[in-house]
Design a protein around this motif. Structure first.
Motif: not given
Length: 217
Positions: A41, A50-51, A54-55
């Motif tokens: 990553n 995706q970011v 994930r956040q």
């Protein structure tokens, strides 16, 4: 430093790996797979989608300190290695199914009763020693024939009991997480089995491996 590629557009400039690097400060990974995933990553940019996912997941888990601490405690029990993953994948791809016919549910208790019963009968004097010796030889031949089918499984999976136990604990803990974030829910869906939970299936595998060790001892 083993994750540092020989050529990379920014890994060396930003001190991604090595002593006092970004990886060293960020990593809380205990499995080899987790360490490799984090390294990948950092070396390959994620998409905005995706970011954001994930956040959202991080925000949910940041407040759940007891769950995270228990998750980390499970992971610290035994390091899950790439070699063990390869063993399990090889077994799943190559191993033939044995002892799965419904008849075995009847054969096993009946055969166990006969073998133990004949031993007790011999001890109590109901069966002559010569007859029991012949029966014992017969039981030994049968066990050897059955072992030939079972031993291949143990060759593939031998020595992974502790790692399988750690993996089972991690999977079971993740499955029982009341997740709300989209990413966490999708991970939970990915590890689902067709008819049962993955944690339960791993626990059954662990029991089988324990029996193999008992058999060898």
């Amino acid at each position: 430093s083993r994750f540092l590629p020989p050529e990379h557009p920014y890994a060396n400039d930003l001190d991604i790996f090595g002593k006092a690097s970004i990886y060293q400060w960020l990593s809380r990974c205990y499995t080899e797979q987790g360490k490799a995933l984090l390294a990948g990553n950092l070396l390959s940019p994620l998409s905005i989608e995706q970011v954001l996912k994930r956040q959202e997941a991080i925000k949910e888990l940041s407040d759940n300190i007891p769950w995270r601490q228990q998750w980390q405690a499970h992971a610290m029990l035994t390091t899950i290695t790439q070699a063990t993953q390869q063993k399990m994948e090889t077994w799943l791809q190559e191993e033939e199914e044995h002892f799965t016919a419904p008849a075995w549910k009847v054969i096993i208790p009946v055969y166990s009763f006969l073998t133990l019963g004949s031993a007790v009968a011999a001890i109590l004097g109901y069966i002559p020693g010569s007859v029991f010796s012949m029966l014992f030889l017969l039981y030994l031949v049968i066990s050897q024939l059955l072992s030939r089918k079972a031993i291949l499984t143990y060759v593939h999976l031998g020595g992974i009991v502790k790692e399988a136990s750690t993996l089972q604990a991690l999977i079971n803990w993740l499955e029982n997480l009341p997740a709300k974030a989209v990413l966490l829910k999708s991970i939970q869906e990915e590890i689902k089995c067709q008819n049962s939970l993955a944690g339960h299936e791993l626990k059954e595998l662990q029991k089988i491996l324990d029996r193999f060790d008992l058999r060898n001892n």
